[in-house]
Design a protein around this motif. Sequence first.
Motif, mmCIF file in Angstrom:
data_model
loop_
_atom_site.group_PDB
_atom_site.id
_atom_site.type_symbol
_atom_site.label_atom_id
_atom_site.label_comp_id
_atom_site.label_asym_id
_atom_site.label_seq_id
_atom_site.Cartn_x
_atom_site.Cartn_y
_atom_site.Cartn_z
ATOM 1 N N GLU A 14 0.812 -1.220 0.000
ATOM 2 C CA GLU A 14 0.000 0.000 0.000
ATOM 3 C C GLU A 14 0.849 1.276 0.000
ATOM 4 O O GLU A 14 0.561 2.230 -0.731
ATOM 5 N N ASN A 15 1.914 1.299 0.804
ATOM 6 C CA ASN A 15 2.768 2.490 0.853
ATOM 7 C C ASN A 15 3.495 2.712 -0.466
ATOM 8 O O ASN A 15 3.581 3.840 -0.958
ATOM 9 N N SER A 16 4.046 1.628 -1.047
ATOM 10 C CA SER A 16 4.721 1.761 -2.340
ATOM 11 C C SER A 16 3.738 2.185 -3.422
ATOM 12 O O SER A 16 4.079 2.991 -4.293
ATOM 13 N N GLN A 17 2.513 1.659 -3.368
ATOM 14 C CA GLN A 17 1.493 2.060 -4.348
ATOM 15 C C GLN A 17 1.280 3.566 -4.313
ATOM 16 O O GLN A 17 1.237 4.219 -5.360
ATOM 17 N N ALA A 18 1.143 4.114 -3.110
ATOM 18 C CA ALA A 18 0.911 5.556 -2.975
ATOM 19 C C ALA A 18 2.091 6.354 -3.534
ATOM 20 O O ALA A 18 1.893 7.354 -4.233
ATOM 21 N N ILE A 19 3.307 5.905 -3.246
ATOM 22 C CA ILE A 19 4.495 6.605 -3.740
ATOM 23 C C ILE A 19 4.562 6.516 -5.266
ATOM 24 O O ILE A 19 4.809 7.515 -5.950
ATOM 25 N N LEU A 20 4.327 5.321 -5.808
ATOM 26 C CA LEU A 20 4.402 5.136 -7.261
ATOM 27 C C LEU A 20 3.313 5.932 -7.981
ATOM 28 O O LEU A 20 3.559 6.497 -9.057
ATOM 29 N N LYS A 21 2.134 6.019 -7.389
ATOM 30 C CA LYS A 21 1.068 6.837 -7.982
ATOM 31 C C LYS A 21 1.467 8.313 -7.981
ATOM 32 O O LYS A 21 1.190 9.042 -8.947
ATOM 33 N N ALA A 22 2.119 8.759 -6.910
ATOM 34 C CA ALA A 22 2.573 10.151 -6.842
ATOM 35 C C ALA A 22 3.648 10.417 -7.897
ATOM 36 O O ALA A 22 3.648 11.469 -8.543
ATOM 37 N N VAL A 23 4.558 9.464 -8.091
ATOM 38 C CA VAL A 23 5.588 9.605 -9.127
ATOM 39 C C VAL A 23 4.927 9.719 -10.495
ATOM 40 O O VAL A 23 5.263 10.601 -11.288
ATOM 41 N N LYS A 24 3.971 8.839 -10.763
ATOM 42 C CA LYS A 24 3.289 8.859 -12.056
ATOM 43 C C LYS A 24 2.563 10.195 -12.255
ATOM 44 O O LYS A 24 2.592 10.778 -13.347
ATOM 45 N N GLY A 25 1.938 10.707 -11.208
ATOM 46 C CA GLY A 25 1.256 11.989 -11.303
ATOM 47 C C GLY A 25 2.205 13.142 -11.556
ATOM 48 O O GLY A 25 1.860 14.113 -12.236
ATOM 49 N N LYS A 26 3.413 13.030 -11.042
ATOM 50 C CA LYS A 26 4.394 14.113 -11.173
ATOM 51 C C LYS A 26 5.120 14.089 -12.519
ATOM 52 O O LYS A 26 5.316 15.131 -13.133
ATOM 53 N N ILE A 27 5.509 12.885 -12.980
ATOM 54 C CA ILE A 27 6.316 12.824 -14.210
ATOM 55 C C ILE A 27 5.617 12.105 -15.361
ATOM 56 O O ILE A 27 6.174 12.006 -16.447
ATOM 57 N N GLY A 28 4.411 11.596 -15.117
ATOM 58 C CA GLY A 28 3.638 10.996 -16.198
ATOM 59 C C GLY A 28 3.923 9.534 -16.460
ATOM 60 O O GLY A 28 3.315 8.931 -17.353
ATOM 61 N N MET A 29 4.843 8.948 -15.724
ATOM 62 C CA MET A 29 5.171 7.526 -15.881
ATOM 63 C C MET A 29 5.788 7.022 -14.589
ATOM 64 O O MET A 29 6.174 7.812 -13.729
ATOM 65 N N VAL A 30 5.861 5.710 -14.467
ATOM 66 C CA VAL A 30 6.597 5.106 -13.368
ATOM 67 C C VAL A 30 7.802 4.405 -13.988
ATOM 68 O O VAL A 30 7.649 3.360 -14.621
ATOM 69 N N PRO A 31 8.986 4.998 -13.862
ATOM 70 C CA PRO A 31 10.170 4.349 -14.411
ATOM 71 C C PRO A 31 10.353 2.948 -13.813
ATOM 72 O O PRO A 31 10.046 2.716 -12.638
ATOM 73 N N ASN A 32 10.846 2.039 -14.626
ATOM 74 C CA ASN A 32 11.083 0.673 -14.149
ATOM 75 C C ASN A 32 11.961 0.641 -12.913
ATOM 76 O O ASN A 32 11.785 -0.205 -12.042
ATOM 77 N N LEU A 33 12.906 1.567 -12.825
ATOM 78 C CA LEU A 33 13.767 1.635 -11.647
ATOM 79 C C LEU A 33 12.941 1.848 -10.385
ATOM 80 O O LEU A 33 13.116 1.146 -9.383
ATOM 81 N N TYR A 34 12.035 2.810 -10.409
ATOM 82 C CA TYR A 34 11.214 3.087 -9.224
ATOM 83 C C TYR A 34 10.252 1.948 -8.937
ATOM 84 O O TYR A 34 10.011 1.614 -7.774
ATOM 85 N N ALA A 35 9.702 1.342 -9.980
ATOM 86 C CA ALA A 35 8.811 0.189 -9.777
ATOM 87 C C ALA A 35 9.576 -0.962 -9.128
ATOM 88 O O ALA A 35 9.006 -1.729 -8.351
ATOM 89 N N THR A 36 10.849 -1.065 -9.412
ATOM 90 C CA THR A 36 11.684 -2.104 -8.805
ATOM 91 C C THR A 36 12.037 -1.730 -7.371
ATOM 92 O O THR A 36 11.976 -2.571 -6.464
ATOM 93 N N MET A 37 12.381 -0.479 -7.147
ATOM 94 C CA MET A 37 12.685 -0.017 -5.790
ATOM 95 C C MET A 37 11.467 -0.159 -4.879
ATOM 96 O O MET A 37 11.604 -0.285 -3.662
ATOM 97 N N GLY A 38 10.275 -0.161 -5.488
ATOM 98 C CA GLY A 38 9.033 -0.282 -4.728
ATOM 99 C C GLY A 38 8.887 -1.596 -3.988
ATOM 100 O O GLY A 38 7.952 -1.762 -3.201
ATOM 101 N N ALA A 39 9.793 -2.531 -4.182
ATOM 102 C CA ALA A 39 9.786 -3.754 -3.378
ATOM 103 C C ALA A 39 9.882 -3.394 -1.894
ATOM 104 O O ALA A 39 9.400 -4.127 -1.029
ATOM 105 N N SER A 40 10.502 -2.241 -1.621
ATOM 106 C CA SER A 40 10.568 -1.711 -0.260
ATOM 107 C C SER A 40 10.093 -0.268 -0.281
ATOM 108 O O SER A 40 10.755 0.599 -0.857
#
Length: 184
Positions: A14-40
């Motif tokens: 849930e926490n990573s989802q919120a962060i990744l959604k914020a990234v997507k809202g800010k830059i228009g995409m979720v880079p694979n790097l951040y999606a991978t870092m989202g494991a934590s």
Amino acid sequence: MNTLKPLSLEEANENSQAILKAVKGKIGMVPNLYATMGASDKLLGGFLTFTETLKSGEFTNKEYEAIALATSQANECAYCLSAHTTLGKMNGFTEEETLQLRYNTIEDTKLNALVTLVSEVVNQKGHPSQDAIDTFFSTGYTKTAFAELLGAVALTTITNNVYHNGGFEIDFPKAQNIEQLQEV
């Protein structure tokens, strides 16, 4: 070795989802790097917060990208070289200048002192030469900038290590001269 992989939003906690959604809202995409870092969510959130903090410090956006390019070159990270080449060009560097920054051959004396010191910090495992340090200071950088350089190198090294241990494609235009660095 591909121990990590990009997570879809559904796979992330849930926490990573919120962060990744914020990234997507800010830059228009979720880079694979951040999606991978989202494991934590702690790694992803802490990384993004520390990055934002350092980017408000001593270095210009161009200098920050120069640090990231030199670090990624020294750490042989094809993903981060591609991402920071794109970001470097968005911040005013030419394609040729991004290559010069990677190889410590840029004509700008101050930028060359910066990337030379960065390269030595990485390649000498945190023990740059006194000459590189003296040159850095003689071009106008301060001890505050030196401390922040160490933080920026550490942050970029984190992303380099995530790529080296991840199974993901480069989702930025590929930088020149990275073919031998690509593992995916």
